[in-house]
Design a protein around this motif. Sequence first.
Motif: not given
Ligand code: 9Z3
Length: 359
Positions: A72-73, A75-76, A187-190, A260, A262, A288, A293
């Motif tokens: 999910f993302s 890219g906002t 910020a990428a969701a990996v 980040f 999530l 977040n 978020r």
């Molecule tokens: C985020 O947490 C970003 O803020 C969002 C942004 C993906 C929530 P949108 O693009 O959303 O505005 O719709 N990014 C990191 C997500 C992630 O994969 N984090 C990993 C984790 O949570 C750590 S690198 O384990």
Amino acid sequence: MASQEQPNGAAPTSETDYFAGNPEPASLDQTTSLARDFINYHAANKRRVALVTSGGTTVPLENQTVRFIDNFSAGTRGATSAEYFLESDYAVIFLHRQFSLLPYSRHYSHSTNCFLDFMTTSPSGEVVVDASYQAQMSAVLQRYEKAKRENALLLLPFTTVNEYLWDLRALATLMRPLGADGLFYLAAAVSDFFVPAQRMVEHKIQSSEDFTHANGGDPGAAKPAAQMDGKSLVIDLDPVPKFLKTLVDAWAPRSMIVSFKLETDPALLAEKAHYALKKYAHHLVIGNLLNTRKYEVLFVSAAGGEKWIRVPAGRRAKSVTSPRPEDQDGASSRETPVEIESLIVPEVAKMHSELIAKS
Ligand code: 9Z3
């Protein structure tokens, strides 16, 4: 140290083994060449460079990919943050999921209205921007043109988690000479799990039992990560190695690194953010929650402890991509909604300045 076995019998892939076992993407040479020129240009001008990652990575299930798992993302977060980094005088490498939101154009794409709704035909028959959008579009256009004039924004796309990881390593290596002037804003969701190349089937997985033999040709081959078991599709993924650790320790040891976190459960957010900070020993984790978020985030850092950043009630945007005042939630048409990234990025830039001063 004995490696921990996985249910599929394979040892978990280490960070170093990952690149030996998973092929370099075809676009890597071009990515590297564009990034090298960009980084050298800004290093010569002593401009800070931020690598902003944005959007979700995919995990293909087949080499000739029909099916894939997505993260999910939209890219906002990344696209909006990139604009505020540019305003804070950073040069920005924007490593983003292909076709996700981009800085500047985000104001007009993926929004509730089609870009044609911003246009109108003048009495003389020319296509022009509708009068009600002139001021907003002119402001965005000026910022976009400035970024272009200064060669301050480099757009680099990825799709799969493999492309993302190869790109991240190459970019971090190229940014290393920047030292403390480099900033990683991840910020990428990996994806946390993936299909290793060695266990990826070549062709589209057949859903009909009558055709399942099609991918099981070589009896000596590794067990496919995705295969039919009767009428069910069974997917067995490997964990993606923890690249944040390698980034912090080896690829970019002198740069500022912001990750980040999530979550969906509010009870877990702070604990998980602290856990990540302790585990990877980088500079800042921004926590977040999926549902909130856009108006609140939690900063967790060794230097500053825990700190919430919130958009005041009444200044929250319903949709940050919509330019229409009537689409905004809780904000009167006279009160401009605040994008949370306009609060996040200056805080990050301030922490970065402190780190540079110390180094
Ligand atoms: C985020 O947490 C970003 O803020 C969002 C942004 C993906 C929530 P949108 O693009 O959303 O505005 O719709 N990014 C990191 C997500 C992630 O994969 N984090 C990993 C984790 O949570 C750590 S690198 O384990």
